[in-house]
Design a protein around this motif. Structure first.
Motif, PDB file in Angstrom:
ATOM      1  N   ARG A 165       0.811  -1.209   0.000  1.00  6.90           N
ATOM      2  CA  ARG A 165       0.000   0.000   0.000  1.00  6.90           C
ATOM      3  C   ARG A 165       0.853   1.272   0.000  1.00  6.90           C
ATOM      4  NH1 ARG A 165      -5.545   1.165   2.956  1.00  6.90           N
ATOM      5  NH2 ARG A 165      -6.004  -0.628   1.681  1.00  6.90           N
ATOM      6  N   ASP A 168       5.709   4.048  -1.792  1.00 12.18           N
ATOM      7  CA  ASP A 168       6.517   5.226  -2.111  1.00 12.18           C
ATOM      8  C   ASP A 168       6.782   6.124  -0.900  1.00 12.18           C
ATOM      9  OD1 ASP A 168       4.075   6.417  -1.689  1.00 12.18           O
ATOM     10  OD2 ASP A 168       4.185   7.707  -3.456  1.00 12.18           O
TER      11      ASP A 168
ATOM     12  N   ASN B  34      -0.809  -2.003  -6.946  1.00 17.85           N
ATOM     13  CA  ASN B  34       0.240  -0.983  -6.957  1.00 17.85           C
ATOM     14  C   ASN B  34       1.512  -1.596  -7.534  1.00 17.85           C
ATOM     15  OD1 ASN B  34       1.987   1.071  -6.468  1.00 17.85           O
ATOM     16  ND2 ASN B  34       1.730   1.096  -4.249  1.00 17.85           N
ATOM     17  N   GLY B  38       3.797   3.228  -6.678  1.00 20.57           N
ATOM     18  CA  GLY B  38       3.032   4.436  -6.424  1.00 20.57           C
ATOM     19  C   GLY B  38       2.422   4.380  -5.049  1.00 20.57           C
ATOM     20  N   LEU B  39       1.335   5.112  -4.867  1.00 20.36           N
ATOM     21  CA  LEU B  39       0.677   5.151  -3.570  1.00 20.36           C
ATOM     22  C   LEU B  39      -0.634   4.388  -3.645  1.00 20.36           C
ATOM     23  CD1 LEU B  39       0.393   6.302  -0.665  1.00 20.36           C
ATOM     24  CD2 LEU B  39      -0.761   8.258  -1.684  1.00 20.36           C
ATOM     25  N   GLY B  40      -0.815   3.481  -2.692  1.00 24.30           N
ATOM     26  CA  GLY B  40      -2.105   2.833  -2.585  1.00 24.30           C
ATOM     27  C   GLY B  40      -2.201   1.542  -3.360  1.00 24.30           C
ATOM     28  N   ASP B  41      -3.075   0.685  -2.857  1.00 25.43           N
ATOM     29  CA  ASP B  41      -3.255  -0.627  -3.434  1.00 25.43           C
ATOM     30  C   ASP B  41      -4.645  -1.071  -3.023  1.00 25.43           C
ATOM     31  OD1 ASP B  41      -1.705  -3.191  -4.458  1.00 25.43           O
ATOM     32  OD2 ASP B  41      -2.873  -3.816  -2.717  1.00 25.43           O
ATOM     33  N   GLU B 108      -9.414   4.791   2.856  1.00 25.97           N
ATOM     34  CA  GLU B 108      -9.173   3.915   1.711  1.00 25.97           C
ATOM     35  C   GLU B 108      -9.220   4.688   0.397  1.00 25.97           C
ATOM     36  OE1 GLU B 108      -8.041   1.145   3.401  1.00 25.97           O
ATOM     37  OE2 GLU B 108      -9.004   0.023   1.789  1.00 25.97           O
TER      38      GLU B 108
END
Lengths: 257, 422
Positions: A165, A168, B34, B38-41, B108
């Motif tokens: 999650r 980065d 992701n 990057g940011l988030g999954d 989220e």
């Protein structure tokens, strides 16, 4: 007849699996399996110290895994519950598993299986809660930092979730109760231990480790939490059921402003 | 950020407050891996990061882009004629809030709705711009739910679905006559047209993806809608038949039911101070669940003889009490679909029973340990045990016995309501 044995292991999961290997290998009568930090001598059993050996642990893991994917998951999760006497319960579970022709992981009318699956579920629930309730605070060194204090040892279970999650950003989640953390340095997750000079809760006192912007965002989140509540539908009992009080001190939305 | 912090705070308070009556907070059903650091999954399962004091999940940053509105719908707190503070976010402000909340693991993703300023297209364009910026500039893989603006053009709806995980238009009033009464400026087609567009795009993108792998995802978590309950005089049957219509004809992933919170002095509406119909709302959700996961048909639960749900028992129990001829059911033999209809058995228990009975026949004690709600189930099942003295019992008698021994969470409220009408 062999004397019964108490196996003493180092407290790690691999140590436990090594102990299982030894128990099967020596065909010993097992009186108990205990962590070296908490071991008590039994009157009629002989203690044997187990040294963790990865190859043996792996063989046991693979053996269980081959029998049943659900069983290995339940065993690992239940182990992390740190429940008193869990080792012996799991040892019996594994004996049953190897003796049976089919997977017994869903034999819920058996006490050992039921107990293991219930513990595994509790640990699973807390894993999920930690994925929800970790609150990162951005330090001046650009690390997103969080304290946690879970009932069960769930750090090994949540590492993957946070790694995928937050790929980065650097982050560190520290378990105050067990005095170790997991740190992601933009490449990999490492287990770290450190001496914390202060425990960062949602207190109103500002710490020098965090900048103004961090507190602004906490403030915004706290405000958001209040604005989004519908007063004519208030249900504090339900609220507390979902967000157990023991977690509140780490939640920025529960800060009294 | 620090310069305008106070102003942002003020806007957030106003625009979160105005968005809170939208009940959807789902952040599941979309997989967005992701892969690019990057940011988030999004893994398909949503997480509630907190719960409001009214007990609802907080999973998304749920805000309006603006609460300025050219419409005057009676049930809406943002309606033109309402004297409230107005505010509007800049596109970049919403992006910054989303990213910074997400990085701290507060949310989220984003749920972005809006009052309608200038025109539906002008507003929709801005919603799309926020989502586009999050995806393309911030490399954000978290969840985005965009509210479609009734009356927005097909082209904008198409673009919205390329960046959002879910799109929704709230039908708000379950009957066309009710809508005419409370939102005279809006037409039923304004709601259904964008829904139809989204439905067709989803189908088209899915079939193209089968042939060309690189086809982008279009609203992968599907679309949802919401109905206000108790603002007009509709029956539970009206509501659930309407919901079924949307599930079937528009491939809805979810229909939400929102007990009307009086926000306006208006003689067409329940007076301010009227209690929110929370029990009724709860019963509708239970019914919705029975339709989606338990194999019930809507006409079994609601029909002309039975147009409203029972308030004193849940809909499955109510159905069983009216259909005692199907019981008792043998726990050790019955099919999954039959077990699913037993009061007190949730799908989790059904699953456990089916697994556990492979090893031995189950008796009362086993069922209790597994976690079956025996206080209700025991009147409807037999198992590997002789203790069974409920044969040929009338539904009304069973109901009496169950109610006597239950301390349901709405028990108190229910008796309050009874006093109101007695």
């Amino acid at each position: 007849m062999n004397a019964t044995k108490t196996l003493i292991y180092d407290g790690s999961f691999n140590g436990f699996l090594t102990a299982i290997f030894v128990a099967f290998d020596e065909k010993s009568q097992i009186a108990d399996i205990q962590k070296n930090s908490a071991s008590q001598n039994g009157l009629f059993s002989e203690p044997e110290t187990i040294f963790t050996q990865m190859d043996k642990a792996k063989r046991v893991w693979n053996g269980i895994h081959k029998k049943s994917h659900n069983a290995i998951k339940d065993i690992y999760f239940a182990f992390l519950s740190e429940n008193k006497g869990i080792e012996l319960v799991l040892y019996r579970y594994i004996c049953k598993l190897f003796a049976a022709n089919t997977s017994i992981a869903s034999d819920y009318s058996d006490d050992i299986v039921l107990k293991t699956s219930q513990l595994a579920r509790s640990v699973g629930r807390e894993k999920h809660r930690m994925e929800a309730f970790v609150r990162f605070q951005l330090t001046k060194d650009e690390i997103y930092f969080a304290n946690i204090e879970p009932d069960f040892d769930v750090l090994p279970l949540i590492s993957k979730h946070f790694r995928s999650r937050y790929a980065d950003q650097q982050w560190l989640i520290y378990d105050i109760k067990r005095k170790y953390g997991i740190f992601y340095d933009l490449n990999q997750v490492e287990v770290v231990s450190l001496d914390l000079d202060e425990i960062h809760t949602n207190s109103l006192n500002k710490s020098a480790h965090f900048g103004d912007e961090e507190y602004n965002y906490q403030d915004l989140w706290n405000n958001y939490f209040k604005s989004t509540n519908i007063k004519s539908r208030i249900n504090l009992k339900l609220h507390k059921q979902h967000v157990p009080k023991r977690y509140w001190k780490y939640l920025s939305e529960k800060k009294v402003v | 950020m620090s310069l305008s912090f106070d102003r942002i705070k003020e806007k957030l308070n106003i625009l979160a407050d105005a968005a809170k009556y939208d009940v959807s907070c789902s952040s599941s059903g979309s997989v967005r891996k992701n892969n690019s650091k990057g940011l988030g999954d999004s893994s398909g399962m949503g997480i509630c990061h907190s719960y409001t004091e009214d007990g609802r999940c907080v999973s998304l940053l749920k805000i309006l882009l603006t609460n300025h509105c050219i419409f005057d719908c009676a049930y809406c707190v943002t309606r033109k004629s309402n004297d409230v503070q107005r505010a509007a976010f800049k596109i970049q402000e919403v992006v910054d809030l989303t990213i910074n909340f997400y990085r701290r693991n507060y949310i989220e993703g984003l749920f972005l709705s809006s009052g309608i300023f200038k025109s539906p297209d002008y507003t929709m364009e801005r919603l799309v711009a926020v989502a586009k910026k999050l995806r393309l500039e911030e490399n954000f893989n978290g969840y985005i739910h965009l509210k479609s603006i009734p009356g927005a053009s097909d082209e904008l709806m198409r673009e919205a679905g390329l960046y959002a995980d879910r799109l929704s238009v709230n039908i708000e009033i379950p009957t066309i006559s009710g809508l005419k009464l409370l939102a005279p400026d809006k037409k039923h087609e304004d709601f259904t047209k964008p829904m139809l567009k989204v439905k067709n795009e989803i189908i088209q993108y899915k079939s193209e993806k089968k042939i060309i792998k690189s086809t982008p995802k279009y609203a992968p978590a599907g679309q949802s809608t919401q109905m206000i309950v108790g603002a007009t005089g509709e029956s539970d049957k009206d509501i659930m038949y309407s919901a079924t219509h949307y599930y079937k004809n528009y491939n809805m992933k979810r229909v939400y039911y929102s007990g009307y919170v009086p926000v306006a002095e208006d003689n067409r509406l329940p007076a301010i101070g009227t209690q929110v119909p929370m029990l009724r709302e709860n019963r509708l959700y239970q019914t919705d669940w029975l339709l989606r996961f338990y194999g019930f048909g809507v006409q079994e639960l609601l029909n002309n003889d039975h147009p409203n749900l029972d308030m004193d028992v849940d809909p499955k129990l109510g159905w069983a009490l009216r259909n005692m001829q199907y019981f008792p059911v043998d726990i050790n033999k019955a099919d999954k679909s039959v077990l699913a209809r037993v009061p007190g058995l949730g799908m989790k228990s059904v699953h456990k029973i089916i697994n556990a009975r492979k090893f031995r026949n189950l008796n009362w004690e086993h069922l209790q340990k597994i976690g079956v709600a025996l206080n209700r189930a025991k009147y409807f099942i037999i198992c590997d045990s002789n203790k069974w003295d409920h044969s040929d019992m009338e539904g009304t008698k069973v109901k009496g016995l169950i109610l006597q021994n239950s301390v349901g969470k709405f028990r108190k409220e229910y008796s309050n309501q009874l006093q109101l009408f007695s």
